[in-house]
Structures are given as C-alpha cells and as structure tokens.
Design an enzyme around this catalytic site. Structure first.
Site, PDB file in Angstrom:
ATOM      1  N   CYS A  27      59.086 -35.226  25.375  1.00  0.00           N
ATOM      2  CA  CYS A  27      59.249 -33.791  25.108  1.00  0.00           C
ATOM      3  C   CYS A  27      57.913 -33.186  24.731  1.00  0.00           C
ATOM      4  O   CYS A  27      56.883 -33.865  24.684  1.00  0.00           O
ATOM      5  CB  CYS A  27      60.268 -33.563  23.995  1.00  0.00           C
ATOM      6  SG  CYS A  27      59.708 -34.115  22.371  1.00  0.00           S
ATOM      7  N   CYS A  30      56.045 -34.753  21.830  1.00  0.00           N
ATOM      8  CA  CYS A  30      55.325 -35.980  22.201  1.00  0.00           C
ATOM      9  C   CYS A  30      53.972 -35.621  22.818  1.00  0.00           C
ATOM     10  O   CYS A  30      52.928 -36.177  22.461  1.00  0.00           O
ATOM     11  CB  CYS A  30      56.131 -36.799  23.208  1.00  0.00           C
ATOM     12  SG  CYS A  30      57.782 -37.264  22.693  1.00  0.00           S
ATOM     13  N   ASP A 476      32.555 -10.078  48.864  1.00  0.00           N
ATOM     14  CA  ASP A 476      31.243 -10.143  49.480  1.00  0.00           C
ATOM     15  C   ASP A 476      31.399  -9.687  50.931  1.00  0.00           C
ATOM     16  O   ASP A 476      32.500  -9.724  51.478  1.00  0.00           O
ATOM     17  CB  ASP A 476      30.707 -11.572  49.401  1.00  0.00           C
ATOM     18  CG  ASP A 476      29.426 -11.736  50.184  1.00  0.00           C
ATOM     19  OD1 ASP A 476      28.482 -10.973  49.939  1.00  0.00           O
ATOM     20  OD2 ASP A 476      29.381 -12.620  51.067  1.00  0.00           O
ATOM     21  N   ASP A 677      31.463 -16.650  49.906  1.00  0.00           N
ATOM     22  CA  ASP A 677      31.359 -17.937  50.604  1.00  0.00           C
ATOM     23  C   ASP A 677      29.953 -18.518  50.609  1.00  0.00           C
ATOM     24  O   ASP A 677      29.775 -19.671  50.978  1.00  0.00           O
ATOM     25  CB  ASP A 677      31.818 -17.782  52.062  1.00  0.00           C
ATOM     26  CG  ASP A 677      30.766 -17.095  52.928  1.00  0.00           C
ATOM     27  OD1 ASP A 677      30.187 -16.102  52.453  1.00  0.00           O
ATOM     28  OD2 ASP A 677      30.533 -17.558  54.052  1.00  0.00           O
ATOM     29  N   ASP A 681      26.414 -16.176  46.570  1.00  0.00           N
ATOM     30  CA  ASP A 681      27.628 -15.718  45.888  1.00  0.00           C
ATOM     31  C   ASP A 681      27.986 -16.589  44.691  1.00  0.00           C
ATOM     32  O   ASP A 681      28.830 -16.207  43.881  1.00  0.00           O
ATOM     33  CB  ASP A 681      28.826 -15.731  46.857  1.00  0.00           C
ATOM     34  CG  ASP A 681      28.641 -14.757  48.005  1.00  0.00           C
ATOM     35  OD1 ASP A 681      28.046 -13.693  47.773  1.00  0.00           O
ATOM     36  OD2 ASP A 681      29.080 -15.064  49.125  1.00  0.00           O
TER      37      ASP A 681
END
Length: 794
Positions: A27, A30, A476, A677, A681
């Site tokens: 649970c 724990c 971008d 990409d 960037d």
C-alpha cells in the site's frame, strides 16, 4: 556515435543510478516508508519507489555510499530488495518479473478461493451455534439478516447438522477459522509485525488488528461463554466474519493485482518486440545466434514477416517496415540501401540485409523501454499530498477505531460490548490507504504506456503533470514547423568578386558539411547534385544562431546570417533587395564571405510541414496560445507564421534570446511548452516548463527535453497535451475518490448513521467495500489506455 575505451585514469562518475527490485510492499504507507528509509541514507541524492512496479530507482553519490548500504536500508525497513542480475537483458528481466507476478497471482488466487470456500463452510457450520436469541448477532445486522433467512432452510435441508453437539461444531469452526487466519491471512500478520518492528504502520496493520481482534473476541466467547452470561452479555462469535474478512481482502488484492498487471501491458509489449535470436552472415554462411552474440558491423538478415533483431543500416534488399509500435507511424516505411532500421520493427514482404549498428542498452528499443520504465517509476508533484496523508493515515484510523469502541461500549445499550467490537473492526477494515497509494501511479503508468504506443515518450510523472498544465506552446521554425529539408532556391554573386557560382557553392558546401543545421544540409545537397568536390576543412567553428566559419582550401570562409557577418566586419548591404524578396517568400538567406569580403548570397526555402496549420488550429481550439520563436530574420519568420496561422512571432533571436523570451512568458504566469529539434533549441527546451523534442532532431535536443516524439509529426504535440490533460484529470478523480471514500465510509463504519437510521455497517461488508475501492481506482486509470487523443471531428 563514438566511444572510447575505459582507462584506469578515467574519473569515477559523480552519481550512479541503482534500480532495485523491492518485494513486500502492499500500500501507499509501505511505499512511503521505503522512500523515507532510502532518503535518510547518507549519500542517497534521490529515490523514487514504485508500488506498481515493485521497484525503486535510487541516485547515489558512490563516494559516500554503496549499493550494499542502499539494499540494507530497504531490508531494515522490513522489505526485501535485490539488484537485478548483471547482464540480464530487458526480455529476460521481463520474463523473470512476469514469472514472479504469475506466482504471486496464483498464490493470491489459491488463498482467496480457499478462504471463500472456508467462509461458506464456517457460516453453515455456525448455524446451530447461532440458533436462539443469545446468538442472534445483534451486533452484526448483515449476519442477523442472513441467519433469519438461512436458518429455517438449513433445518430442513441439513437436519443432521443440528444434531451434532454444539461443542464439537464450535471446536471445528474455531480450528478451521484459525487455520484460514494462519495460512491465507498469514501475510497480513507477518507484514504488520514487520512494520511494527520498524516503528511504522500500513494497510496490513489495519487488517491484522481488525481480524485479530474479532478472532480473539470469538475465542474468548467460545471458550468462556459462562463469563459472558454472568455479566449479562451474549457470547457472540465472529468466526465467519473473520474468514470472510480475510477472503474478501484477498479477493480485492487479487482483482487489484490483475488490474495492475494490465497497466503495464504497453511496456511488456515493447519489451517483447525484441527477438531472442538473430540470423547473421559469418564466413559466407547464414547462422542463427543468440541476440547478445551479435557484433557491431555484422550483417544481419531479415526475412519477410520477421521482426528486425537489432538497429542497423540496410546494405541490400528493399522492403516496407512497420515501425508503428515504436514510432506511432501508422503506415509502413519504405527501406532500401542506406536507410536506417530499428530493431523490433516488423519487416514487410521484402528481404533485407543490414549492418548492425547500436546494440544492447544503446539500441533505440532499449532506450525507449528504459525511458518508459523510468517514467512509470517516477512520481508526480500531485502525489505529494497523498504521501503526506498516507504517513499519518493508519495511526489516525487506529485512533478512530479505539474512539469508536469506547463510544459504543459507553452508549451501546444492551449489546454494547459486541456492538463496540463489530464497529471497531469495521472501521479498521474499511479504511483503504491502498487507493491513495494507487491514485497517481496507476494513471502515470497507463498514460506513459499509452504515450509510448503513440510514439510519445514522456520523461516521468512530473513532466506528465506539467504537460497537462501548459497554456502556451512555443514552436521553433526550422525543422519543427517546417520540414527541416530546405532546398536551395538561388545563388547570387556579390558585385566585383572574381568567383563563379559553382566555386562559391563548393566552398560553402565544404564548410557546411560539418554543420548540423538544416540549411547546411540544403547547401551540401545542392553541391552534390552538381557533382562538386569538397575542399579540405580546418578549424571549423559553429556559431549557434549565427552561422559557421572554417579555413577551406586555405581560405577563411564564413557563412551565416546578416548579423553574423556584421559582427565579423563584413557588410551584407549589397544584398538588401534580394534578402527582402526572399523573406517575403519565406526563404532564408545565407550570406557567404571569403577572406573578409562579401562573396555571395544563397537563399533556401524550407516548406511548412503539411500538418502544421491544422495542428496550430487544434492547439488554439484547446485554449492554448501559440508562438513562433525563430533565429531567422523577422520577415521570413512572419511569412512562415502567416502560412501556419500563428499570430505571435518572435524572430532574430539567438539561443540565449530564445531562453530570455521563455523566461519572459513564464514571468507573465504562463506555463510554457517549447517544441524544437536542433542543437540551438537545447537551451530553450531545457528552460521551458515542458520541452518537446522531435525524435528526428539532434541528440542534444532530445536529451534536454521532457517529451520526445518518435516521429516528426506535429500532431504529437497536441496529442501529448491532450493525453497529459486526461491523465491529470484521472489523477485528480482517483485522489478525490480515495479521500472521499475514506472520509465518508469510515464514519459510516463507526456507526454515524445508526442514531438516525438504525444502520450499522457489517465488518464483512466493510471489507468488501475496502477491496472494491482500490480496484475502482485502477480501473479508472485503465480508461486512459482507450482515451481518444485525436481532435474530435466536426
């Protein structure tokens, strides 16, 4: 990708991440206890414990702590931990985990079914013991109702049962109940004792206390009924309630276990994409070998309809390869000589020969699996509240149970003591910390698995939550909104420069061959198409956001934007008219200078991605602001923005300028996602609240991002945000249910409805409600696996 051999002089890594297999957690309490125990170890920098995955990821300082101390911390907290065997592949690891889960599931099922059967036997055998007013179960309305209806029928159907000596029946019921509690219910007591020994509490504490109290009360009532009668009490027993409590809790655990296994279906599907064996060419022969024996550079064969064994580059044959489960690309991708292929993808109708490149943990599939595993084991900030509540939940419930017992014993009237016992037991077993522990992790696991199927890799629960909170998306331009494959349009020579067009293109292409920028690729391709040989390049230097320079064939060549040339003392003014016209077309200008003099202008246009306009409209329909952020000149960026339907444009900015713009948006109170990409960037992706990298982009951009799109399709940006919003909504629903359930049901179990309606909840019904509460949270999270991520059609 280059690598170097390790050496003795190489410094040790500053941090190491350990992944542990942890067993025994049941649970949220724990999980929280293991997490606290790990966090207290000196040298542990960060720890994330997964209840669903039965695992922990621990980042340590190896100079201060070793794996043995980390394992000991988990062991000392009352749970079992182990490091996965070294060298075990993902498939072998998944098989071992699946086998362990299957054993646990089989044991749970055996114990649950046996306890249910024993409960029915105990209930029937108890009928003669409960005949008469003093055994009418006044404290348990459910059992009283059942006995009123079952007892007359049982006297007709089972007359022999009522002829047996009640002392014999009582002994039989006592022994059978004790056996069920000691066998099927043993796990609750062992784990409760372990928690107690470590000065903590969890769900097992509640169940063990509740069933133990009911068993002890029933034992005393069975062995010493005269004492109860002497004190005006009915010697009621709860043997069937004890057995049914154990049975229903185990049944709930069984259903929860089964539902939790479904949450990791996507991860298991990814792992099982990897074939166990591969066919290779060795010494002119075709051999089938184990996957781990494949060597880099070796030629691997793929027959039609087979999964590709490893990553590689095609050297012979042609086929269409289905990469859907890895990248989300629905259509097979044509592959021929020179094309890269991904291990785990499905070959189509053609045969392929390909040279192995990345293997093992460096392969695309292995990195995807590791990223998904990491995401599923991570924690979202929204979970912190549940963790704080879980830390005090069990002691609070025990306190409420004691108060309930005292109140009923004081005010319960004729049957005060048995009513007090029943109400206290009901409070203990109806409380459910499991639902709180599962509320957020199950949603993270299912959402990250669903994202992986769509080619969306989310780097953890925090990123998943942030994506759901985004209100501004910044794109971008080059390679993100545009296709990233610009083509050269025109080459214009500067006046009074003794150079021909091919020579200008040849020198510029030689320089740009070392650059990763898409415009550089366009120039190199244009030179190759003309068959122009490249010169030797020395002292190459990239100027992110500006351009590049190098010595090419003994000449100093600069190529970049107008700002870069001005910084280098070269005036680009002669090309003002040509540059303005190119900007109006959405083309980008690359100015070239040779030995300090303006030599020419190369214009290239990168077409807008076909889906860009639709994606921008979709994002705006979702209530998001969209911004174009580009290092290109303003007029070029505005032309692309008009074509894409973007109104807000920030152009002429360097990488640090992109970061500054994102910080300005964040100061306005916006939650910003940045999609890019390229290398330039990476700083902006790292600074944004959510960085989204297109998987076809540069590795540094992918590493700096929070989300990676496995295919260069901008629809993935909208799908990421939609998936995250639904995951965040599911987390909140689960938390509301988990807290609401406990807030409402614990007072009902304590008897809050009894004064007004005469209703008191049976301990058996309480255990059933507790079991269903956890299952409902898991089932609600599983809805994410079928959630619609595409925009609704209008």
């Amino acid at each position: 990708m280059s690598s170097s051999a390790p050496s003795a002089s190489k410094p040790a890594p500053s941090t190491i991440e350990l992944r542990l297999d942890v067993t025994g957690m049941t649970c949220a309490a724990c999980q929280a206890h293991v997490q606290r125990s790990l966090a207290l170890v000196p040298g542990v920098l960060d720890a994330s414990v997964s209840l669903l995955g039965n695992s922990a990821r621990v980042r340590i300082d190896p100079a201060r702590v070793g794996s043995e101390e980390v394992l000991r911390a988990v062991e000392d907290s009352g749970y079992t931990a182990a490091l996965p065997p070294a060298g075990r592949g993902a498939l072998a690891e998944e098989d071992a985990r699946a086998a362990l889960e299957e054993r646990e599931y089989a044991e749970l099922r055996r114990h649950a079914l046996a306890a249910l059967g024993a409960g029915l036997v105990v209930m029937v055998a108890s009928l003669p013991l409960m005949s008469g007013t003093e055994h009418a179960h006044a404290a348990d309305p459910l059992m009283a109702w059942a006995m009123e209806r079952v007892d007359p029928a049982a006297r007709v159907v089972l007359p022999w049962l009522f002829a047996i000596d009640t002392r014999v029946l009582a002994g039989f019921v006592l022994v059978l109940t004790t056996f069920v509690l000691a066998w099927a219910g043993r796990r609750f007591f062992v784990r409760a004792w372990s928690s107690l020994a470590n000065r903590t509490t969890d769900m097992n504490t509640l169940i063990a206390t509740g069933t133990g109290a009911a068993w002890a009360w029933s034992l005393v009532a069975t062995l010493f009924p005269g004492w109860f009668r002497a004190h005006g009490l009915a010697p009621e027993v709860y043997w069937e309630a004890v057995v049914f409590l154990v049975a229903l809790v185990l049944l709930g655990n069984l259903l929860e276990h089964r539902a939790r296994r479904r949450t990791t279906d996507a991860l298991r599907a990814l792992v099982r994409l990897q074939p166990a064996r591969a066919r290779v060419e060795r010494g002119g022969k075709e051999l089938e070998i184990a996957l781990e024996d494949v060597c880099p550079g070796e030629v691997v064969l793929a027959r039609p309809g087979e999964r590709l064994a490893v990553d590689g580059v095609v050297v012979g044959g042609a086929s269409a390869v289905d990469e859907a489960i890895l990248t989300g690309e629905s259509m097979p991708v044509a592959k021929s000589a020179g094309d890269a292929v991904i291990g785990g993808s499905m070959n189509g109708t053609g045969a392929l020969r390909y040279r192995a490149t990345t293997l093992g943990a460096d392969s695309v599939l292995a990195r995807i699996v590791e990223l998904v595993k990491s995401a599923q084991a991570s924690r979202a900030p929204i979970q912190q509240f549940a963790d704080r509540v879980s830390a005090v939940f069990v002691p609070t419930v025990i306190g409420i149970a004691l108060a309930t017992f005292a109140a009923w014993f004081t005010l319960g009237g004729e049957h005060a003591l048995p009513r007090a016992v029943a109400a206290a037991v009901a409070v203990l077993v109806i409380a459910c910390p499991c639902a709180m522990g599962l509320a957020v992790p199950t949603a993270i696991v299912v959402a990250s698995g669903r994202g992986a199927r769509e080619g969306i890799l989310v780097r953890g629960g925090a990123a998943l939550q942030r994506a759901g909170e985004v209100d501004t998306v910044v794109f971008d331009k080059t390679g993100t909104l545009t296709e990233g494959r610009p083509a050269v349009e025109r080459i214009v020579l500067a006046p009074d420069v003794a150079i021909v067009e091919d020579e200008l293109l040849r020198l510029t292409a030689s320089l740009e061959a070392s650059s990763e920028h898409p415009l550089a690729g366009a120039i190199v391709r244009a030179a190759d198409e003309r068959g122009l040989a490249r010169e030797t390049v020395e002292a190459f230097a990239s100027r992110p956001g500006r351009g590049a320079e190098a010595r090419v064939g003994g000449k100093r060549v600069l190529a970049g934007n107008a700002t870069y040339l001005r910084e280098e003392g070269v005036a680009p003014d002669p090309f003002t008219r040509e540059a303005d016209a190119a900007a109006e077309r959405g083309a980008t200008c690359v100015y070239v200078a040779i030995d300090g003099r303006l030599a020419g202008l190369i214009t290239a246009r990168d077409p807008l991605r076909p889906e860009a306009r639709a994606v921008v409209a979709e994002l705006r329909a979702m209530g998001l602001d969209v911004v174009l952020l580009s290092g290109d000149q303003r007029r070029t960026a505005e032309a692309i923005a008009r074509e894409a339907g973007i109104e807000r444009v920030v152009a002429d900015v360097l990488p640090e300028g992109k970061v500054a713009e994102l910080e300005r948006l964040q100061r306005e109170g916006r939650v910003v996602a940045m999609a890019g990409d390229g290398v330039n960037d990476a700083p902006a992706l790292a600074r944004a609240d959510l960085g989204i990298a297109l998987g076809a982009g540069a590795d540094v951009a992918v590493q700096a991002s929070d989300v990676t799109l496995m295919r260069p399709d901008l629809h993935g940006v909208a799908r990421t945000i939609r998936l995250s919003r639904r995951a965040l909504a599911t987390m909140r629903q689960n938390l509301y249910w988990a807290f609401g359930y406990n807030v409402v049901m614990i007072p009902i179990a304590a008897g809050a409805l009894h004064p007004a309606f005469g209703v008191q909840l049976s301990p058996v019904l309480a255990s059933g409600a507790m079991a269903l509460s956890s299952v409902s949270v898991v089932l609600n999270s599983l809805r994410l696996a079928r959630a619609r991520l595409e925009a609704a059609q209008r």
